[in-house]
Motif scaffolding. Structure first.
Motif, PDB file in Angstrom:
ATOM      1  N   THR A  25      45.681 -22.115  19.739  1.00 12.67           N
ATOM      2  CA  THR A  25      45.488 -22.865  18.490  1.00 12.67           C
ATOM      3  C   THR A  25      44.078 -23.449  18.455  1.00 12.67           C
ATOM      4  O   THR A  25      43.531 -23.834  19.493  1.00 12.67           O
ATOM      5  CB  THR A  25      46.515 -24.005  18.406  1.00 12.67           C
ATOM      6  N   ASP A  26      43.502 -23.537  17.264  1.00 13.54           N
ATOM      7  CA  ASP A  26      42.148 -24.078  17.095  1.00 13.54           C
ATOM      8  C   ASP A  26      41.155 -23.335  17.988  1.00 13.54           C
ATOM      9  O   ASP A  26      40.385 -23.934  18.741  1.00 13.54           O
ATOM     10  CB  ASP A  26      42.106 -25.583  17.401  1.00 13.54           C
ATOM     11  N   SER A  31      45.048 -17.146  15.851  1.00 12.62           N
ATOM     12  CA  SER A  31      45.733 -18.432  15.848  1.00 12.62           C
ATOM     13  C   SER A  31      45.376 -19.239  14.600  1.00 12.62           C
ATOM     14  O   SER A  31      44.405 -18.957  13.904  1.00 12.62           O
ATOM     15  CB  SER A  31      45.345 -19.236  17.083  1.00 12.62           C
ATOM     16  N   ASP A  32      46.182 -20.273  14.353  1.00 12.22           N
ATOM     17  CA  ASP A  32      45.867 -21.214  13.279  1.00 12.22           C
ATOM     18  C   ASP A  32      44.778 -22.174  13.727  1.00 12.22           C
ATOM     19  O   ASP A  32      44.626 -22.455  14.917  1.00 12.22           O
ATOM     20  CB  ASP A  32      47.113 -22.029  12.898  1.00 12.22           C
ATOM     21  N   THR A  42      45.255 -29.512  23.432  1.00  9.73           N
ATOM     22  CA  THR A  42      45.911 -28.546  22.552  1.00  9.73           C
ATOM     23  C   THR A  42      46.198 -27.252  23.299  1.00  9.73           C
ATOM     24  O   THR A  42      47.260 -26.642  23.135  1.00  9.73           O
ATOM     25  CB  THR A  42      45.043 -28.264  21.313  1.00  9.73           C
ATOM     26  N   ASP A  46      49.850 -25.553  23.842  1.00  6.94           N
ATOM     27  CA  ASP A  46      50.123 -24.148  23.533  1.00  6.94           C
ATOM     28  C   ASP A  46      50.829 -23.458  24.701  1.00  6.94           C
ATOM     29  O   ASP A  46      51.750 -22.651  24.500  1.00  6.94           O
ATOM     30  CB  ASP A  46      48.827 -23.406  23.216  1.00  6.94           C
TER      31      ASP A  46
END
Length: 203
Positions: A25-26, A31-32, A42, A46
Motif C-alpha cells: 500500500t502507498d 496497490s492503492d 503501513t 500490509d
C-alpha cells in the motif's frame, strides 16, 4: 514491486512453497495509494493483512516471510507482532535506516529531521517521499541499528539475513553485529560474494 520477486517466487514454488506476492500500500505497482505517503508501519500492516488472508484461505499453513531491502525491516517488526509468522528471510536487508540514508545521500537525513529540518519531500532510495516517512520511522523505532537489535531480541523464530558483500547502502559489519548478538542460535547471516544491493540486477 511484486514483479521484482517473480524469479524468487518461482524458485520457492518449484521447491514446494505456496507463494503470495503483492504490491505494498502507498507504493509503486498495483496497490492503492501514492508512494509519497509510504510508511514502514503501513508496510508492516500490509504483511499482517497478507498473513490474515493466508490463514483464512489455508488455515493449516505455516507462514514465513521473504523480504528485500527496506521491506525486510518492516518484516522483522511484523514477525515481532504476529506470532503466526514462523521464519523470516531478509535479502540485502536495511538494518540501520539512518546509516543507509547517510550512505546514499552523504548527509544524515534522520538527524536533520530530528533537529527540525523539514524538507517537505525528499528522495528516499529513489522515490519522492514526504517527511512523514522519517517521522514514522523515528517515532516507531525503525531508524537505528539498535532498534533492529531490539526487534531481533524479541523473536524466537529462525531469521536468516543474506548480506551483499559489495552493498554500498548496507554496512556488512552492521549485519554481522545483529547476527552475532543472538544467543538462542536462531539467527544467521549468509554473505553473497561480489553482489551489490540490487540483487535482481546482479543475477
Amino acid at each position: 514491486m511484486k514483479t521484482d520477486s517473480l524469479m524468487l517466487a518461482y524458485y520457492l514454488a518449484k521447491n514446494g512453497f505456496l507463494v503470495l506476492r503483492y504490491d505494498a500500500t502507498d507504493h509503486v505497482g498495483e496497490s492503492d495509494g501514492e508512494i509519497l505517503h509510504t510508511r514502514l508501519t503501513t508496510m508492516e500492516k500490509d504483511i499482517i493483512s497478507a498473513a490474515d488472508f493466508l490463514r483464512t484461505k489455508f488455515p493449516e499453513l505455516s507462514i514465513g516471510l521473504v523480504a528485500t531491502s527496506l521491506s525486510a525491516r518492516a518484516a522483522l517488526r511484523a514477525a515481532v507482532n504476529d506470532r503466526r509468522i514462523r521464519f523470516v528471510v531478509g535479502i540485502a536487508s536495511v538494518v540501520n535506516l539512518q546509516a543507509t540514508l547517510k550512505s546514499v545521500y552523504k548527509t544524515d537525513l534522520v538527524a536533520g529531521y530530528e533537529c527540525g529540518k523539514i524538507r517537505g519531500t525528499a528522495d528516499i532510495l529513489g522515490f519522492n517521499i514526504c517527511d512523514d516517512f522519517l517521522a514514522d520511522a523515528t517515532q516507531n523505532d525503525f531508524h537505528t541499528l539498535e532498534g533492529t537489535q531490539r526487534d531481533l531480541g524479541r523473536l524466537a523464530i529462525p531469521v536468516t539475513l543474506f548480506a551483499c558483500e559489495r552493498d554500498p547502502w548496507v554496512n556488512l559489519e552492521d549485519v554481522k553485529r545483529i547476527s552475532e548478538r543472538d544467543s538462542k542460535g536462531l539467527q544467521q547471516m549468509i554473505v553473497l560474494p561480489s553482489v551489490f544491493h540490487n540483487l535482481y540486477e546482479d543475477h
